[in-house]
Design a protein around this motif. Sequence first.
Motif, PDB file in Angstrom:
ATOM      1  N   PHE A 227       0.838  -1.189   0.000  1.00  0.00           N
ATOM      2  CA  PHE A 227       0.000   0.000   0.000  1.00  0.00           C
ATOM      3  C   PHE A 227       0.884   1.254   0.000  1.00  0.00           C
ATOM      4  O   PHE A 227       2.100   1.171  -0.117  1.00  0.00           O
ATOM      5  N   ASN A 228       0.249   2.422   0.107  1.00  0.00           N
ATOM      6  CA  ASN A 228       0.968   3.694   0.080  1.00  0.00           C
ATOM      7  C   ASN A 228       1.127   4.256   1.483  1.00  0.00           C
ATOM      8  O   ASN A 228       0.321   3.990   2.375  1.00  0.00           O
ATOM      9  N   TYR A 229       2.161   5.080   1.632  1.00  0.00           N
ATOM     10  CA  TYR A 229       2.420   5.647   2.955  1.00  0.00           C
ATOM     11  C   TYR A 229       1.299   6.591   3.398  1.00  0.00           C
ATOM     12  O   TYR A 229       1.129   6.813   4.598  1.00  0.00           O
ATOM     13  N   ASN A 230       0.522   7.125   2.463  1.00  0.00           N
ATOM     14  CA  ASN A 230      -0.579   8.010   2.868  1.00  0.00           C
ATOM     15  C   ASN A 230      -1.708   7.252   3.561  1.00  0.00           C
ATOM     16  O   ASN A 230      -2.707   7.848   3.958  1.00  0.00           O
ATOM     17  N   CYS A 231      -1.548   5.924   3.730  1.00  0.00           N
ATOM     18  CA  CYS A 231      -2.496   5.131   4.515  1.00  0.00           C
ATOM     19  C   CYS A 231      -2.005   4.899   5.944  1.00  0.00           C
ATOM     20  O   CYS A 231      -2.780   4.478   6.807  1.00  0.00           O
ATOM     21  N   ILE A 232      -0.723   5.155   6.202  1.00  0.00           N
ATOM     22  CA  ILE A 232      -0.106   4.806   7.484  1.00  0.00           C
ATOM     23  C   ILE A 232      -0.504   5.783   8.583  1.00  0.00           C
ATOM     24  O   ILE A 232      -0.490   7.001   8.404  1.00  0.00           O
ATOM     25  N   SER A 233      -0.836   5.223   9.730  1.00  0.00           N
ATOM     26  CA  SER A 233      -1.132   6.012  10.929  1.00  0.00           C
ATOM     27  C   SER A 233      -0.906   5.122  12.142  1.00  0.00           C
ATOM     28  O   SER A 233      -0.782   3.898  12.019  1.00  0.00           O
ATOM     29  N   ASP A 234      -0.867   5.733  13.316  1.00  0.00           N
ATOM     30  CA  ASP A 234      -0.771   4.942  14.543  1.00  0.00           C
ATOM     31  C   ASP A 234      -1.955   3.980  14.655  1.00  0.00           C
ATOM     32  O   ASP A 234      -1.799   2.827  15.087  1.00  0.00           O
ATOM     33  N   GLU A 235      -3.135   4.462  14.240  1.00  0.00           N
ATOM     34  CA  GLU A 235      -4.331   3.625  14.326  1.00  0.00           C
ATOM     35  C   GLU A 235      -4.205   2.389  13.437  1.00  0.00           C
ATOM     36  O   GLU A 235      -4.552   1.278  13.849  1.00  0.00           O
ATOM     37  N   LEU A 236      -3.704   2.574  12.210  1.00  0.00           N
ATOM     38  CA  LEU A 236      -3.568   1.434  11.308  1.00  0.00           C
ATOM     39  C   LEU A 236      -2.560   0.421  11.853  1.00  0.00           C
ATOM     40  O   LEU A 236      -2.803  -0.789  11.815  1.00  0.00           O
ATOM     41  N   ILE A 253       5.648  -0.628   1.211  1.00  0.00           N
ATOM     42  CA  ILE A 253       5.103   0.718   1.387  1.00  0.00           C
ATOM     43  C   ILE A 253       5.710   1.663   0.352  1.00  0.00           C
ATOM     44  O   ILE A 253       6.926   1.848   0.298  1.00  0.00           O
ATOM     45  N   LYS A 254       4.844   2.246  -0.472  1.00  0.00           N
ATOM     46  CA  LYS A 254       5.280   3.228  -1.467  1.00  0.00           C
ATOM     47  C   LYS A 254       4.976   4.632  -0.971  1.00  0.00           C
ATOM     48  O   LYS A 254       3.878   4.903  -0.476  1.00  0.00           O
ATOM     49  N   CYS A 255       5.959   5.512  -1.120  1.00  0.00           N
ATOM     50  CA  CYS A 255       5.766   6.918  -0.746  1.00  0.00           C
ATOM     51  C   CYS A 255       6.100   7.773  -1.958  1.00  0.00           C
ATOM     52  O   CYS A 255       7.254   7.841  -2.392  1.00  0.00           O
ATOM     53  N   HIS A 256       5.096   8.420  -2.521  1.00  0.00           N
ATOM     54  CA  HIS A 256       5.254   9.227  -3.732  1.00  0.00           C
ATOM     55  C   HIS A 256       5.159  10.708  -3.382  1.00  0.00           C
ATOM     56  O   HIS A 256       4.455  11.097  -2.448  1.00  0.00           O
ATOM     57  N   ILE A 257       5.849  11.524  -4.156  1.00  0.00           N
ATOM     58  CA  ILE A 257       5.892  12.961  -3.880  1.00  0.00           C
ATOM     59  C   ILE A 257       4.501  13.590  -3.888  1.00  0.00           C
ATOM     60  O   ILE A 257       4.238  14.569  -3.183  1.00  0.00           O
ATOM     61  N   HIS A 258       3.556  13.020  -4.666  1.00  0.00           N
ATOM     62  CA  HIS A 258       2.218  13.599  -4.768  1.00  0.00           C
ATOM     63  C   HIS A 258       1.242  13.048  -3.726  1.00  0.00           C
ATOM     64  O   HIS A 258       0.089  13.474  -3.681  1.00  0.00           O
ATOM     65  N   ASP A 259       1.677  12.105  -2.932  1.00  0.00           N
ATOM     66  CA  ASP A 259       0.836  11.584  -1.855  1.00  0.00           C
ATOM     67  C   ASP A 259       1.156  12.315  -0.554  1.00  0.00           C
ATOM     68  O   ASP A 259       2.331  12.559  -0.254  1.00  0.00           O
ATOM     69  N   PRO A 260       0.153  12.661   0.235  1.00  0.00           N
ATOM     70  CA  PRO A 260       0.430  13.274   1.542  1.00  0.00           C
ATOM     71  C   PRO A 260       1.270  12.335   2.407  1.00  0.00           C
ATOM     72  O   PRO A 260       0.958  11.147   2.521  1.00  0.00           O
ATOM     73  N   HIS A 261       2.342  12.869   2.976  1.00  0.00           N
ATOM     74  CA  HIS A 261       3.183  12.033   3.847  1.00  0.00           C
ATOM     75  C   HIS A 261       3.722  12.838   5.023  1.00  0.00           C
ATOM     76  O   HIS A 261       4.774  12.535   5.556  1.00  0.00           O
ATOM     77  N   GLY A 262       2.982  13.867   5.424  1.00  0.00           N
ATOM     78  CA  GLY A 262       3.426  14.699   6.527  1.00  0.00           C
ATOM     79  C   GLY A 262       2.862  14.297   7.873  1.00  0.00           C
ATOM     80  O   GLY A 262       3.105  14.967   8.883  1.00  0.00           O
ATOM     81  N   GLN A 263       2.115  13.178   7.937  1.00  0.00           N
ATOM     82  CA  GLN A 263       1.528  12.747   9.201  1.00  0.00           C
ATOM     83  C   GLN A 263       2.614  12.290  10.174  1.00  0.00           C
ATOM     84  O   GLN A 263       3.688  11.853   9.768  1.00  0.00           O
ATOM     85  N   VAL A 264       2.319  12.401  11.442  1.00  0.00           N
ATOM     86  CA  VAL A 264       3.259  11.977  12.486  1.00  0.00           C
ATOM     87  C   VAL A 264       2.877  10.567  12.937  1.00  0.00           C
ATOM     88  O   VAL A 264       1.781  10.332  13.432  1.00  0.00           O
ATOM     89  N   VAL A 265       3.790   9.631  12.725  1.00  0.00           N
ATOM     90  CA  VAL A 265       3.604   8.250  13.167  1.00  0.00           C
ATOM     91  C   VAL A 265       4.651   7.968  14.231  1.00  0.00           C
ATOM     92  O   VAL A 265       5.838   8.215  14.022  1.00  0.00           O
ATOM     93  N   SER A 266       4.234   7.456  15.362  1.00  0.00           N
ATOM     94  CA  SER A 266       5.164   7.290  16.479  1.00  0.00           C
ATOM     95  C   SER A 266       6.006   6.031  16.324  1.00  0.00           C
ATOM     96  O   SER A 266       5.543   5.005  15.804  1.00  0.00           O
TER      97      SER A 266
END
Length: 439
Positions: A227-236, A253-266
């Motif tokens: 999946f993509n990194y814009n799905c990642i969260s502490d909850e997931l 895990i794919k992280c693309h420049i056009h996908d949001p990836h600024g979330q904070v994951v602990s």
Amino acid sequence: MEDDSEPEQSSWAYLPDVCLRHVFHWLDDRDRSRAALVCKKWSCAMYSGSLWRCRTITFYGQPSRARTLEFQSALWYTKKFGKYLRHLEIKLSNPYNIPFIKKFQVIMRGLLSHLGKCNSHLVSLSIKYLELDCLTWKNVVRAQFIKNLAAFLKRMSNQLDYLNLKGARITLEEGCELLNSLSSLTNRSFISEINIEDFFRLHLSVYSSALFHQTMSKFHSLTILTFNYNCISDELLDILREHSSHSLCTLNIKCHIHDPHGQVVSGMSWANLAKGAPKLNVNFFFERVMKHDHLARILLVEIPVRSISLRSCYFSDPEWTMRPTLTNLLPAYWHGLQKLTLELNNDHELLDNELLQLILSCKRLLFLKVWAFLSVSFMERLLQNRAERKCVLTTIKVRIYTAQDDSTEEEQLLADIYRKFKYLIDSELNYFVTTYPMV
């Protein structure tokens, strides 16, 4: 005198059934049909279920008479032998006109409806690169296709073990509808592998969606999740730990420049998942996400990383430097990193020393692929260290970028290096090194 003896038969007539089926296995549909006309025995071989367990159907967006006949033949055979199918792959070639998309939707409706009724063995389904966000997918056609696919997944939910919908590019609600179909009968799914890379449309912050979290909580035996990194969260991560830690082996895990990836994951969430899933390996694929501060928010030391791919896709940005990533971030995975891919346009900085030091620090690194500006002497140093057993690389694929049109001198030096280490390369390495002008 009249000869009443039987005419001598070809040795093919005595070929055991298992061998005959093996021959048929290598034939395409047309040749199988012709071979089936030879005799009753060969006709029976044609109807052996083992020949029809795997199927790939390609839909061509630019039709020709030959392709239309091939498509009709493949579709007919799929319907005729669909009850034997275990692995089905649907491919789209150039799906960029509206009439083709309409035809595809109609054909798929009939195909999925037929398989849903007659097949009880399908364990693998792949339909990649649907690109449902394209303008060629009119709203009514897209909605009908998703409805038909969801109904099919619901029917197959108890037997399907692998689903690949990479590149579907659908809305959050539509995506969750399809995934929920896999658990609609029992409110939980035991499918083991899902590929939802680029499944959602660009720019979606899936990580903040309660609907997505609720959907993912229904999967209880995931082994591989792509999946993509814009799905990642502490909850997931908590959901994966709670429901699939006993089975989870791989996260791609794919992280693309056009996908949001600024979330904070602990890091604690990653650490808890890694503790609960001791077999877990994580593979990261970054595309044009190269800045150190962006990568530092993602590449936490608690993640059991096995593979990292960093691709700048030929873009050069003088505002970013790769050196801190090579010296500060990646060495944190020295104990587990096995595969490293770097495709960099680093024309503003030379990274020979930093890259070599990283390779030597990663004690389990087996695979190295680098496309970058490097000096030819880097290869000699790397091979010398490999010869001295200071690293354990088994695959080395390097494209050395140069700023000159003529790279004859560099190629000659590489040839000399190859001859020097020929004994090592030929006996122990999967090795390919070349130069590439970047002008």
